[in-house]
Scaffold this active site. Structure first.
Site, PDB file in Angstrom:
ATOM      1  N   THR A   1      -2.150   5.289   2.116  1.00  0.00           N
ATOM      2  CA  THR A   1      -3.570   4.463   2.001  1.00  0.00           C
ATOM      3  C   THR A   1      -3.406   3.723   3.596  1.00  0.00           C
ATOM      4  O   THR A   1      -2.262   3.046   3.615  1.00  0.00           O
ATOM      5  CB  THR A   1      -3.249   3.168   1.286  1.00  0.00           C
ATOM      6  OG1 THR A   1      -3.172   3.703  -0.055  1.00  0.00           O
ATOM      7  CG2 THR A   1      -4.619   2.509   0.730  1.00  0.00           C
TER       8      THR A   1
ATOM      9  N   ARG B   1      -6.302   5.627  -6.968  1.00  0.00           N
ATOM     10  CA  ARG B   1      -5.686   6.343  -7.024  1.00  0.00           C
ATOM     11  C   ARG B   1      -6.043   7.538  -8.796  1.00  0.00           C
ATOM     12  O   ARG B   1      -5.853   7.599  -9.205  1.00  0.00           O
ATOM     13  CB  ARG B   1      -4.652   7.013  -6.343  1.00  0.00           C
ATOM     14  CG  ARG B   1      -4.420   6.711  -5.597  1.00  0.00           C
ATOM     15  CD  ARG B   1      -3.000   7.099  -3.722  1.00  0.00           C
ATOM     16  NE  ARG B   1      -3.432   6.896  -2.874  1.00  0.00           N
ATOM     17  CZ  ARG B   1      -3.803   7.431  -2.380  1.00  0.00           C
ATOM     18  NH1 ARG B   1      -4.500   8.655  -2.178  1.00  0.00           N
ATOM     19  NH2 ARG B   1      -4.092   7.150  -0.781  1.00  0.00           N
TER      20      ARG B   1
ATOM     21  N   LEU C   1       0.953  -1.503   0.558  1.00  0.00           N
ATOM     22  CA  LEU C   1       0.047  -0.005   0.149  1.00  0.00           C
ATOM     23  C   LEU C   1       0.958   1.040  -0.059  1.00  0.00           C
ATOM     24  O   LEU C   1       1.685   1.413   0.551  1.00  0.00           O
ATOM     25  CB  LEU C   1      -1.079   0.035   1.328  1.00  0.00           C
ATOM     26  CG  LEU C   1      -2.321  -1.121   0.630  1.00  0.00           C
ATOM     27  CD1 LEU C   1      -3.106  -0.968   2.797  1.00  0.00           C
ATOM     28  CD2 LEU C   1      -3.048  -1.246   0.589  1.00  0.00           C
ATOM     29  N   ASP C   2       0.112   2.296  -0.970  1.00  0.00           N
ATOM     30  CA  ASP C   2       1.178   4.026  -1.031  1.00  0.00           C
ATOM     31  C   ASP C   2       1.338   4.152   0.617  1.00  0.00           C
ATOM     32  O   ASP C   2       0.256   3.751   1.442  1.00  0.00           O
ATOM     33  CB  ASP C   2       0.689   4.079  -2.093  1.00  0.00           C
ATOM     34  CG  ASP C   2      -0.753   4.956  -1.582  1.00  0.00           C
ATOM     35  OD1 ASP C   2      -1.252   5.474   0.048  1.00  0.00           O
ATOM     36  OD2 ASP C   2      -1.682   4.643  -2.561  1.00  0.00           O
ATOM     37  N   ALA C   3       2.107   4.935   0.586  1.00  0.00           N
ATOM     38  CA  ALA C   3       2.505   5.851   2.132  1.00  0.00           C
ATOM     39  C   ALA C   3       1.262   6.019   3.156  1.00  0.00           C
ATOM     40  O   ALA C   3       0.839   6.251   3.645  1.00  0.00           O
ATOM     41  CB  ALA C   3       3.296   6.909   2.261  1.00  0.00           C
TER      42      ALA C   3
END
Length: 206
Positions: free
Chosen positions: A87, A171, A83-85
């Site tokens: 999320t 996104r 997961l990106d930072a």
């Protein structure tokens, strides 16, 4: 013939833990199902907090990594689908590299909840469901499930179920239909979620 059969048995024994765990992901089964076999590896679900990294180290960032929340292990931890930072939510982390490969290359459903900019109309929702160009060489997104949870004050909350995992996919999808993400959380990976868990809390699932 006996040698070939023996080799096949060895292969099945090697992959049996991962295959059984995948079966639990595909259902809404509880923790007990995941513990129904002996697995030399450890798998946990982390309720990932916001502003944390899924990498072991990033020289260009001062943000903490998810690994600071995990217990020590004899094998190195690996995130099962990053997961990106920004999320938050359900993140599986394991010491079993074979399990990582199986889950990330299979069509295990992943449920997300996104708060989106603006009021999404039916054309935008249908485009998300059918597939949009993710750009950056990532191609088209695969068809997915999109359900509206609420609409208020020009903010639409949707739940999106993906069966693939491309870089910053949700996104990118929302940007392509003229919206954007205000906040994004992953609620479940297959049958495993983080309901009732505090941010940063870890629960063993194997």
């Amino acid at each position: 013939i006996k040698i070939a059969a023996s080799a096949a048995d060895s292969v099945m024994r090697c992959f049996r833990p991962a295959l059984l765990f995948l079966s639990s992901l595909a259902s809404s089964s509880s923790l007990a199902t995941c513990n129904a076999y002996t697995n030399p590896f450890t798998t946990v679900v982390l309720n990932k907090p916001k502003d944390t990294l899924c990498s072991h180290f990033d020289p260009n960032s001062n943000l903490p990594t998810i690994y600071s929340f995990l217990p020590s292990a004899s094998h190195r931890w690996h995130a099962v689908g990053r997961l990106d930072a920004a999320t938050t939510g359900a993140l599986l982390v394991t010491t079993d590299t074979k399990l990582v490969a199986h889950v990330t290359t299979s069509a295990v459903p992943k449920l997300y909840e996104a708060r989106c900019m603006g009021i999404l109309d039916e054309d935008q929702l249908q485009a998300l469901r059918s597939g949009v160009d993710l750009r950056g060489g990532l191609g088209m997104s695969k068809p997915c499930e999109v359900d509206v949870v609420s609409v208020e004050r020009k903010i639409t909350t949707v739940r999106i179920t993906l069966r693939e995992g491309k870089n910053r996919q949700i996104r990118r999808m929302l940007h392509e239909v003229g919206s954007g993400v205000i906040s994004l959380a992953r609620l479940r990976v297959g049958g495993i979620g983080c309901e009732g868990m505090e941010p940063g809390e870890v629960r063993e699932v194997s």
